[in-house]
Design an enzyme around this catalytic site. Structure first.
Site, PDB file in Angstrom:
ATOM      1  N   GLU A   1     -10.779   6.810   4.076  1.00  0.00           N
ATOM      2  CA  GLU A   1      -9.732   6.279   4.950  1.00  0.00           C
ATOM      3  C   GLU A   1      -9.844   6.825   6.376  1.00  0.00           C
ATOM      4  O   GLU A   1     -10.947   6.962   6.898  1.00  0.00           O
ATOM      5  CB  GLU A   1      -8.356   6.549   4.318  1.00  0.00           C
ATOM      6  CG  GLU A   1      -8.214   5.851   2.960  1.00  0.00           C
ATOM      7  CD  GLU A   1      -6.784   5.757   2.486  1.00  0.00           C
ATOM      8  OE1 GLU A   1      -6.532   6.094   1.333  1.00  0.00           O
ATOM      9  OE2 GLU A   1      -5.921   5.307   3.247  1.00  0.00           O
TER      10      GLU A   1
ATOM     11  N   ASP B   1       0.845  -1.186   0.000  1.00  0.00           N
ATOM     12  CA  ASP B   1       0.000   0.000   0.000  1.00  0.00           C
ATOM     13  C   ASP B   1       0.893   1.253   0.000  1.00  0.00           C
ATOM     14  O   ASP B   1       2.108   1.170   0.147  1.00  0.00           O
ATOM     15  CB  ASP B   1      -0.950  -0.032   1.220  1.00  0.00           C
ATOM     16  CG  ASP B   1      -2.206   0.779   0.994  1.00  0.00           C
ATOM     17  OD1 ASP B   1      -3.235   0.488   1.621  1.00  0.00           O
ATOM     18  OD2 ASP B   1      -2.149   1.712   0.171  1.00  0.00           O
TER      19      ASP B   1
HETATM   20  C1  GLC Z   1      -4.456   4.161  -0.202  1.00  0.00           C
HETATM   21  C2  GLC Z   1      -5.351   3.010   0.189  1.00  0.00           C
HETATM   22  C3  GLC Z   1      -5.454   1.929  -0.856  1.00  0.00           C
HETATM   23  C4  GLC Z   1      -5.227   2.504  -2.239  1.00  0.00           C
HETATM   24  C5  GLC Z   1      -3.822   3.055  -2.303  1.00  0.00           C
HETATM   25  C6  GLC Z   1      -3.545   3.753  -3.641  1.00  0.00           C
HETATM   26  O1  GLC Z   1      -3.789   4.663   0.927  1.00  0.00           O
HETATM   27  O2  GLC Z   1      -5.096   2.385   1.431  1.00  0.00           O
HETATM   28  O3  GLC Z   1      -6.748   1.331  -0.718  1.00  0.00           O
HETATM   29  O4  GLC Z   1      -5.399   1.500  -3.223  1.00  0.00           O
HETATM   30  O5  GLC Z   1      -3.531   3.960  -1.246  1.00  0.00           O
HETATM   31  O6  GLC Z   1      -4.332   4.904  -3.755  1.00  0.00           O
END
Ligand code: GLC
Length: 624
Positions: free
Chosen positions: A515, A320
């Protein structure tokens, strides 16, 4: 009118309360062998190994490096660092969010990748988690919490197929979706990204999403690579274990810790990965969160022993966004720990030169075995071969023939069906269905005429935004389209003005978030919304309340003040689906995929709990 209804109510309700009797049997065999869906990737190994054998160490490290395009200091770094992938994270956009600018962005970077010695094409990743929702004019579907309420796996697959087609219309070929989290505490800000609190429903719909995004063999030019996320237990974190961001801000749940035995973790949080792997998912994203204090993104038990060795996953793991930076230790040890644990590609996303050089150092020193690097790159190349990037007819530019279907009426009709089927009717003391030939309907509240509010987070902007942010139909517009010629539809933001109307429709709920910014300990209507409900109820006119939210909220007073009350979740751009139910063109079928608590003190509350006593149970939903 109301007296009669009240008298008839018990009979009415008895015939209308519909709960979802289906039980989600779990697969009791725990022994997994490589599922057929993963054999696809291994079938390319001869061609992969031939290419791998020609690659330098730097080219291999480049394939494992994923910058976010917004942090590229020079577009030529795509070539110089031989990156295997780029992403557009939340807010990492082209000059405008137009279709044309997104397509041009992808084509610019893909052409750069082809300037490298081996011309290995990029996988370009985005978060199209409810349609290609970064792009203006895309169809924005209900977020997963609403899709969970439909219980309709075929619909989820069809939505995902359409989403893949709209993504490919811009050329982009990788979707960081589906989220197969099993949110167990609604106070977590990402609850709406989960289909349900119940593992087997998540597993069923997650696999359907993978099938829709990837198709049968991933080589179909109208499909994209899917990504099951966030492995594992992202929805199981406990209060006060959440993240402290570099700016010092603390959050109670997001990226927190999951204190469970391995048996509990498997039973509650792993099933979505079992079915996604079996469905052939090409990538999996380990979570920021921890399991018993160990960061998932550095856990060899999770990344290698369970997901790769036991579940038979043959694609690749993508970290992530800066997630490995949150591992204990310095950046160099973070990289060593995560790659040796089984991470295959790193979403850096900013310090890509440092990442590249540090990984090269670790390989040089033997701290990361070359066999581990080869395994990671083999997995990445398998997915690229399976996605057709090395096919003779593959093109680095988007298929122009897909543009007419982007945001098309046909696609919007499917979204409208999803909105219809996701609505959950929680109370109806006779105000619904509405009459299309009513004299006057009064529509009030902050969500009445706001595409941004009805779409929620991950829409054009990372956090989403209130207002007319993209093309679509608001609830007020949908009501106006549905009524007959002579019916007046009036509107106020604050709930006043209902006197003399036949019905007042109140639309309140959560403003957009994503988030950790959605972590919320109270989960109740804010004061503005409570005032709207009170103003509407004071009119003495029957009240129909529609709640826009990413999870169940504590709505006692509003529920009490309403003759009818429905959860519409985060329906996206096609609010005609809500009008279809309001006016009886579609009898509601939605059923709760999350238990509805009586009070905040009940959190967390999930089906299967001992002394389970929700206001509305998992599976509850009225109809007529
Ligand atoms: C974010 C999220 C994830 C996402 C990634 C790219 O922080 O946790 O779900 O796919 O970053 O945007």
């Amino acid at each position: 009118m109301r007296a009669t209804l009240l008298f008839a109510l018990p009979v009415l309700l008895a015939s209308c309360v519909a709960t979802d009797e289906r039980t989600y049997e779990r697969s009791d065999e725990q022994s997994y062998e490589r599922p057929a869906g993963q054999a696809l990737y291994v079938s390319f190994d001869e061609r992969v190994d031939e290419l791998l054998a020609r690659m330098t160490v730097e080219e291999k490290i480049g394939q494992m490096t994923q910058p976010d395009q917004e942090f590229l200091e020079d577009v030529d770094h795509v070539r110089e660092y031989m990156v295997g992938s780029l992403l557009s994270g939340g807010g990492s956009d082209p000059p405008t969010n137009s279709f044309e600018d997104w397509r041009a962005l992808y084509e610019k970077y893909q052409s750069k990748a082809l300037e490298t010695r081996l011309a290995i094409p990029l996988l370009y990743g985005v978060d199209a988690v409810h349609g290609h929702s970064n792009v203006l004019g895309a169809v924005v579907f209900p977020h997963n919490i609403g899709l969970g309420a439909t219980r309709n796996a075929e619909l989820v697959e069809e939505i995902s197929r359409i989403t893949a087609k709209e993504i490919k219309a811009t050329g982009i070929n990788w979707d960081f979706s589906p989220c197969v989290a099993v949110p167990r505490d609604d106070r977590w800000g990402r609850t709406y990204e989960g289909f349900a609190e119940e593992p087997m429903l998540v597993a069923e719909l997650g696999a359907a999403a993978v099938r829709g995004l990837q198709g049968e063999d991933l080589g179909d030019p109208n499909r994209v690579v899917a990504c099951a996320k966030h492995l594992v237990g992202d929805g199981g974190t406990v209060i006060d274990s959440g993240v402290t961001l570099p700016d010092g801000s603390r959050y109670p749940f997001d990226r927190g810790d999951v204190p469970l035995t391995e048996e509990e973790l498997r039973r509650i949080h792993l099933e979505g990965y079992v079915t996604a792997v079996a469905a052939g998912v090409g990538t999996i994203m380990p979570s920021y969160s921890s399991w018993n204090g160990v960061k998932c993104s550095g856990s060899r038990r999770l990344l290698t022993e369970i997901v790769k060795d036991e579940l038979g996953f043959e694609g690749f793991l993508i970290s992530d966004f800066k997630a490995i930076d949150e591992l204990p230790g310095d950046y160099k040890s973070d990289i060593q720990t995560s790659i040796n644990a089984g991470m295959d590609m790193v979403m850096v996303p900013d310090r890509y030169a440092l990442f590249f050089d540090t990984l090269a150092e670790l390989v040089e020193e033997g701290a990361i075995p070359m066999a581990r690097i080869d395994d990671a790159v083999r997995r990445i190349l398998r997915v690229k071969f399976a996605a057709g990037l090395f096919d003779d007819d593959w093109s680095p530019t988007a298929d122009r023939s897909l543009e007419p279907s982007f945001g098309s009426a046909e696609h919007r009709a499917v979204a409208r069906q999803a909105v219809r089927e996701s609505l959950v009717l929680l109370k109806n003391e006779g105000a619904l269905p509405l009459a299309k030939d009513a004299r006057r309907l009064h529509v009030v509240g902050p969500g009445a005429d706001d595409i941004g509010m009805q779409s929620g987070g991950w829409t054009v902007d990372w956090q989403g935004k209130m207002g007319a942010i993209t093309e679509g139909t608001t609830i007020l517009e949908a009501i106006r389209k549905a009524v007959s010629e002579g019916t007046e539809v009036t509107h106020s933001e604050d709930g006043t003005g209902a006197e003399g109307a036949d019905v007042v429709v109140v639309v309140v709920g959560e403003r957009p978030y994503a988030e950790m910014h959605g972590d919320d300990l109270e989960l109740k209507l804010d004061d503005e919304d409570r005032a709207v409900v009170a103003n509407a109820a004071a009119s003495g006119v029957p009240v129909v309340t529609l709640l826009i939210s990413g999870r169940p909220l504590i709505v006692d007073a509003a529920l009490e003040a309403s003759d009818s009350f429905a959860a519409v979740w985060l329906p996206g751009t096609e609010a005609d689906g809500i009008a279809d139910v309001l006016f009886g063109d579609y009898a509601p079928t939605g059923k709760l995929s999350f238990s509805w608590p009586r009070s905040a003190e009940q959190h967390p509350i999930n089906v299967g709990d001992e002394d389970y006593d929700p206001l509305f149970a998992f599976g509850y939903g009225l109809s007529w």
